[in-house]
Motif scaffolding. Sequence first.
Motif, mmCIF file in Angstrom:
data_model
loop_
_atom_site.group_PDB
_atom_site.id
_atom_site.type_symbol
_atom_site.label_atom_id
_atom_site.label_comp_id
_atom_site.label_asym_id
_atom_site.label_seq_id
_atom_site.Cartn_x
_atom_site.Cartn_y
_atom_site.Cartn_z
ATOM 1 N N LEU A 118 -22.894 4.390 -7.332
ATOM 2 C CA LEU A 118 -22.433 5.747 -7.584
ATOM 3 C C LEU A 118 -21.012 5.942 -7.087
ATOM 4 O O LEU A 118 -20.127 6.370 -7.840
ATOM 5 C CB LEU A 118 -23.356 6.757 -6.910
ATOM 6 N N GLN B 206 -18.970 16.305 -6.620
ATOM 7 C CA GLN B 206 -20.009 15.440 -7.144
ATOM 8 C C GLN B 206 -20.415 14.364 -6.147
ATOM 9 O O GLN B 206 -21.534 13.881 -6.177
ATOM 10 C CB GLN B 206 -19.522 14.771 -8.426
ATOM 11 N N ARG B 207 -19.493 14.001 -5.279
ATOM 12 C CA ARG B 207 -19.791 12.915 -4.362
ATOM 13 C C ARG B 207 -20.554 13.376 -3.131
ATOM 14 O O ARG B 207 -20.970 12.574 -2.335
ATOM 15 C CB ARG B 207 -18.498 12.224 -3.948
ATOM 16 N N THR B 208 -20.739 14.655 -2.966
ATOM 17 C CA THR B 208 -21.465 15.124 -1.790
ATOM 18 C C THR B 208 -22.959 14.950 -2.013
ATOM 19 O O THR B 208 -23.416 14.869 -3.125
ATOM 20 C CB THR B 208 -21.165 16.602 -1.512
ATOM 21 N N LEU C 187 -14.572 15.888 -8.471
ATOM 22 C CA LEU C 187 -15.151 14.639 -8.018
ATOM 23 C C LEU C 187 -15.651 14.734 -6.586
ATOM 24 O O LEU C 187 -16.695 14.209 -6.252
ATOM 25 C CB LEU C 187 -14.128 13.508 -8.138
ATOM 26 N N LEU D 261 -17.852 6.439 -9.507
ATOM 27 C CA LEU D 261 -17.055 7.661 -9.428
ATOM 28 C C LEU D 261 -15.650 7.346 -8.941
ATOM 29 O O LEU D 261 -14.682 7.982 -9.355
ATOM 30 C CB LEU D 261 -17.721 8.672 -8.499
#
Lengths: 61, 136
Positions: free
Chosen positions: A35, A59-61, A56, A39
Amino acid sequence: MTQQIKIEIDLDTGEAKLEADGYADQSCAIDMGPLNKALGIVKKHVSKKGKDQNVLRQQRT
Amino acid sequence: MSAYVETEIQFKDVEALVAALSDMGYKTVERHAEPVNLYGYRGDVRDQKANLVIRKKYVGNASNDIGFLKNADGTYTALISEYDGGFLKSKHKCPDFLSELKARAGAHAAVYAAQRMGRKVQTKIEGRKIIITVSR
């Protein structure tokens, strides 16, 4: 600014190869963190805009 | 009885994980907010619990349930029996089931990210490779 990226993912090895506007840019193993790596590829090469970077980060949290 | 092997996997995107499982033929995946027990191939309740469960009937005749337990940090731990570790390699004709699953999930995650950013995305399969093209 990069117009097109191509990500090639090998299902047997987990290796991801990247081309940015036709140029081979990097090769990274996504096996341990697909992931974040995936990303990361998009984040680095699809857009340099601040707005997109914020998306982004969410989304990465 | 085949013992479960716990393997921590790094991604947090449950949609990408479920999509990757679907790609590999597992269309029926139970999703639970609270983890539930897994069952062995003889119908025995196992100690292991998981938030995402593929019941053994969808895996193979002699298989145990497959599970993915959500960790406190949002990542998942795969719970696959020793028997099924080997069985799944043979079933999917791949070097390692989890490696392929992670690669497929990574591909989905990349596609989702690009789509959320409003980019055009094309995905195709060439042999054992996934090719994703992202453009403006």
